[in-house]
Design an enzyme around this catalytic site. Structure first.
Site, PDB file in Angstrom:
ATOM      1  N   GLY A  13      24.988  35.204  52.901  1.00 23.46           N
ATOM      2  CA  GLY A  13      25.028  33.939  53.937  1.00 23.46           C
ATOM      3  C   GLY A  13      23.844  33.336  54.143  1.00 23.46           C
ATOM      4  N   ARG A  38      17.571  40.864  62.688  1.00 28.02           N
ATOM      5  CA  ARG A  38      17.697  40.120  61.542  1.00 28.02           C
ATOM      6  C   ARG A  38      17.503  38.591  61.581  1.00 28.02           C
ATOM      7  NH1 ARG A  38      22.083  41.464  56.945  1.00 28.02           N
ATOM      8  NH2 ARG A  38      20.458  42.461  56.027  1.00 28.02           N
ATOM      9  N   PHE A 158      28.522  33.647  42.993  1.00 22.93           N
ATOM     10  CA  PHE A 158      28.203  34.179  41.685  1.00 22.93           C
ATOM     11  C   PHE A 158      26.580  34.163  41.500  1.00 22.93           C
ATOM     12  CE2 PHE A 158      32.479  32.603  41.077  1.00 22.93           C
ATOM     13  CZ  PHE A 158      32.969  33.503  40.545  1.00 22.93           C
ATOM     14  N   ALA A 218      36.200  40.321  38.391  1.00 20.74           N
ATOM     15  CA  ALA A 218      36.164  40.375  36.713  1.00 20.74           C
ATOM     16  C   ALA A 218      34.803  39.950  36.227  1.00 20.74           C
ATOM     17  CB  ALA A 218      37.269  39.372  36.074  1.00 20.74           C
ATOM     18  N   ALA A 221      32.396  43.025  36.471  1.00 21.15           N
ATOM     19  CA  ALA A 221      32.922  43.791  35.519  1.00 21.15           C
ATOM     20  C   ALA A 221      32.433  43.604  34.030  1.00 21.15           C
ATOM     21  CB  ALA A 221      34.378  44.261  35.673  1.00 21.15           C
ATOM     22  N   CYS A 272      26.493  44.790  43.776  1.00 23.48           N
ATOM     23  CA  CYS A 272      27.737  44.518  43.486  1.00 23.48           C
ATOM     24  C   CYS A 272      28.461  45.194  42.129  1.00 23.48           C
ATOM     25  CB  CYS A 272      27.855  42.886  42.895  1.00 23.48           C
ATOM     26  SG  CYS A 272      27.681  41.934  44.333  1.00 23.48           S
ATOM     27  N   PHE A 273      27.701  45.355  41.078  1.00 19.59           N
ATOM     28  CA  PHE A 273      28.292  45.878  40.046  1.00 19.59           C
ATOM     29  C   PHE A 273      29.299  46.937  40.010  1.00 19.59           C
ATOM     30  CE2 PHE A 273      25.419  43.659  36.429  1.00 19.59           C
ATOM     31  CZ  PHE A 273      25.906  42.442  36.752  1.00 19.59           C
ATOM     32  N   LYS A 275      30.020  48.644  42.784  1.00 17.04           N
ATOM     33  CA  LYS A 275      30.955  48.644  43.969  1.00 17.04           C
ATOM     34  C   LYS A 275      32.361  47.713  43.326  1.00 17.04           C
ATOM     35  CE  LYS A 275      30.417  45.485  47.131  1.00 17.04           C
ATOM     36  NZ  LYS A 275      29.679  45.093  48.713  1.00 17.04           N
TER      37      LYS A 275
END
Length: 480
Positions: A13, A38, A158, A218, A221, A272-273, A275
């Site tokens: 964010g 934060r 991304f 995807a 992954a 991320c990967f 999870k």
């Protein structure tokens, strides 16, 4: 003036909204979060996250058209476009535990949007979410709509940490998924117009909602799979005397494969990967596709195997015991140029060594002692909950100390383990380090950053992932 509000002031964010504000001076951007500490950090001199270039961007826009606030409801009710960038941790109990995404924070954000909205809204999924989340959010909003119209878009990020600002200014692609109805297409166009201020039109891809949601899972992954593929090869290289760097260079020269993400290492990390793959596995299982689920599970299994293999190599090389021995850990972040430790392989390696009663001295240029202690005492998946819901004062691990530089970490150590590829580790004075270490002195390079020949000349016993083994290591017991 178009008003944008982003719920969630984290790694996604904060930087994303700062770059939108800089490129769109006529759009007012508010980043809101319920965490007072934060938001105070975003409004202060020391930002809550480290990312090269972020400081300059925030300071140019803050107070002009970029605002950080804890007044969540005010900014949400005034916004035309609401980005939701909240935590989507892996569930730890109940249906889908250990695999499915926990959408608790997402759902409460959706209900709050429905409560405070007085005008039509475009709601944008920015967090990584399972396929079909948009449908659930849509239902919550429409059942609580009070006549207000909502359009849901999926706009996955991304970003690669360490290059996030660069990635935002010059993205490979911006993906926007929406309903293929007149209202949906209009909402898609509205978001497209925001990005078009600086992103070339041909890089803005539009799809249906489900394709956008699945594309994010995807992509991660596929990237993780490449890392596990080269790491699987690294084990074979060590067994056969091949050099994984030479193999991956040769393979990467094939234009169909390309050279990126082919560096063997102690394993992948980051938020991320793992999870996202677990999420993908769960979705496959729910849709009756066990073979597909098992295929993706293997990517995580190889990653876990690589971390275990590294720990076993350390222990077996050092006379099969590290009990009471000081081991210097160089690098704790999951990769260089970030202070992020989420799912860093260093956690599992350190826990493995501590399990064998080693004493650890850890140095990382960007990670605080508090964060290291927190990571080594936290339960799996706890890191992905908002900070105020995490265990408050972690119990400290007594066998762990944190050093102010690599030399202090290495003093009187039996071994060095390099777990993050910080540039400074390539240029350390290894002769000085060797002179101050216990002998035999070992270097276990989990990132292939050191000059092996030079270190062996100094007198180190060196293990580098996927490289021909040091004669010393060849005589040691096989690594399970």
């Amino acid at each position: 003036m178009v008003k944008i509000c982003c719920i969630g002031a984290g790694y996604v964010g904060g930087p994303t909204m700062a770059v939108i504000a800089l490129n769109c001076p006529l759009i007012e951007v508010a980043v809101v979060d319920i965490s007072v500490s934060r938001i105070s950090a975003w409004n202060g001199d020391q930002l809550p996250i480290y990312e090269p270039g972020l400081d300059e961007v925030v300071k140019q826009c803050r107070g002009r058209n970029l605002f950080f606030s804890t007044d969540v409801e005010k900014h949400v009710s005034e916004a035309d476009i609401i980005f939701v960038s909240v935590n989507t941790p892996t569930k730890i109990r109940g249906l889908g535990a250990g695999k499915a995404a926990d959408l608790t924070y997402w759902e409460s954000a959706a209900r709050m949007i429905a409560d405070v909205s007085k005008s039509n809204k475009i709601v944008v999924e920015k967090s990584t979410v399972p396929v079909k989340t948009a449908e659930a959010i849509e239902r919550i909003l429409t059942h609580n709509s009070k006549g207000i119209k909502y359009q849901i878009l999926s706009n996955p990020e991304f970003l690669a940490e360490g290059t996030a600002i660069q990635d935002l200014f010059n993205p490979d692609r911006v993906l926007i998924g929406g309903r293929e109805t007149p209202e949906g297409l209009k909402a898609t166009q509205a978001l497209r117009d925001v990005y078009a201020h600086w992103v070339p039109q041909d890089r803005i891809i539009t799809t249906n909602l489900w394709s956008a949601e699945l594309s994010k899972l995807a992509a991660n992954a596929f990237l993780a799979q490449r890392i596990s593929s080269v790491n699987a090869m690294s084990a074979l290289c060590e067994a056969t005397g091949a050099d994984v760097s030479q193999v991956s260079h040769a393979v990467g020269k094939d234009s169909r494969i390309g050279p990126k993400f082919l560096n063997a290492s102690v394993g992948f990390g980051g938020s991320c990967f793992q999870k996202d793959i677990l999420n993908l596995v769960y979705i496959c299982e729910c849709n009756g596709l066990p073979e597909v689920a098992n295929y993706w599970k293997q990517v995580i299994k190889v990653n876990d195997y690589q971390k275990n293999r590294f720990v076993n190599r350390v222990v077996s090389s050092m006379f099969n015991t590290v009990s009471g021995k000081k081991i210097a850990i160089l690098g704790f972040a999951f990769k260089k140029d970030t202070g992020d430790t989420r799912e860093t392989p260093a956690i599992d390696v350190c826990k493995g060594l501590l399990g064998d009663k080693a004493r650890l001295s850890i140095y990382d240029p960007q990670v605080t002692e508090d964060q290291i202690q927190r990571d080594l005492t936290m339960n799996k998946f706890d890191w992905d909950h908002p900070i105020h819901l995490q265990p408050m004062s972690p119990t400290t691990v007594k066998q762990v100390s944190v050093a102010w530089d690599a030399y202090a970490a290495a003093k009187d150590a039996h071994a060095l383990c390099i777990l993050t590829e910080w540039d400074e580790f390539k240029t350390l004075d290894y002769r000085r380090i060797f002179d101050n270490m216990q002998k035999p002195a070992f270097v276990f390079d989990g990132r292939n950053v050191v000059n092996i020949e030079m270190l062996r000349e100094i007198g180190f016993i060196v293990y580098s992932i996927g490289k021909p083994l040091d004669p010393w290591l060849k005589n040691m017991p096989a690594v399970a």
